[in-house]
Design an enzyme around this catalytic site. Structure first.
Site, PDB file in Angstrom:
ATOM      1  CG  ASN A 240      -8.569 -10.002  12.959  1.00  0.00           C
ATOM      2  OD1 ASN A 240      -9.742 -10.265  12.690  1.00  0.00           O
ATOM      3  ND2 ASN A 240      -7.915 -10.596  13.936  1.00  0.00           N
ATOM      4  CB  ILE A 241      -5.838 -10.583   7.114  1.00  0.00           C
ATOM      5  CG1 ILE A 241      -7.239 -10.225   6.587  1.00  0.00           C
ATOM      6  CG2 ILE A 241      -5.197 -11.680   6.265  1.00  0.00           C
ATOM      7  CD1 ILE A 241      -7.263  -9.633   5.198  1.00  0.00           C
ATOM      8  CD  GLU A 242      -4.420 -13.461  13.970  1.00  0.00           C
ATOM      9  OE1 GLU A 242      -4.175 -14.678  14.127  1.00  0.00           O
ATOM     10  OE2 GLU A 242      -4.845 -12.719  14.882  1.00  0.00           O
TER      11      GLU A 242
ATOM     12  CB  CYS B  22      -5.822  -4.037  12.762  1.00  0.00           C
ATOM     13  SG  CYS B  22      -4.658  -4.275  14.096  1.00  0.00           S
TER      14      CYS B  22
ATOM     15  CD  GLU C 250      -9.550  -1.786  14.254  1.00  0.00           C
ATOM     16  OE1 GLU C 250      -8.939  -2.736  13.725  1.00  0.00           O
ATOM     17  OE2 GLU C 250      -9.692  -1.657  15.475  1.00  0.00           O
TER      18      GLU C 250
END
Ligand code: THU
Length: 131
Positions: free
Chosen positions: A43-45, A54, A56
């Site tokens: 995940n990369i915020e 997300c 996936e």
């Protein structure tokens, strides 16, 4: 067939690369292609929050962009006692591009559950409705 140790290890390595500065909730994913290649995602915020992606979907979009089209399973790793299932958006994307694959949920100590996509996204909307 069960998820290989290598696939689980790849998802854990992706978990370590998560960029989760805001939620501090790291997720790693490892997709296995039909020819047993492994494509990972984390995940990369983002400071805007809403642009977060997300693990996936990162894995799936990476795989598709690299030309992979047929998948066998995905392993998802989070640091939770109860295994973390894919969110609704990821279920829709996984159904569209992977179909009825195995979804293996694991934490940092081991594999906790395996589900089929058809059970995670019943009555799915997909291309068959588009005529
Ligand atoms: N997250 C995922 O990466 N996969 C999921 O299926 C559930 C949620 C991420 C998004 C966000 O960065 C953090 O977990 C908290 O929601």
């Amino acid at each position: 067939m069960a998820a290989s140790d290598a696939l689980v290890a790849a998802a854990r390595a992706a978990f370590d690369r998560a960029i989760a500065d805001y939620s501090h909730f790291k997720v790693g994913a490892a997709l296995e292609t039909a020819d047993r290649r492994i494509i990972t995602g984390c995940n990369i915020e983002n400071a805007s929050y809403g642009l977060t992606m997300c693990a996936e979907r990162v894995a799936m979009f990476k795989a598709l962009s690299e030309g992979h089209r047929v998948f066998q399973r995905i392993v998802i790793v989070a640091d939770t006692h109860t295994p973390t299932p894919p969110c609704g958006a990821c279920r829709q994307i996984l159904w569209e591009f992977a179909g009825d694959v195995e979804v293996v949920l694991a934490n940092l100590t081991g594999v906790a559950a395996t589900h089929m996509m058809r059970d995670l996204l019943p009555h799915a909307f997909d291309r068959k409705f588009l005529g």
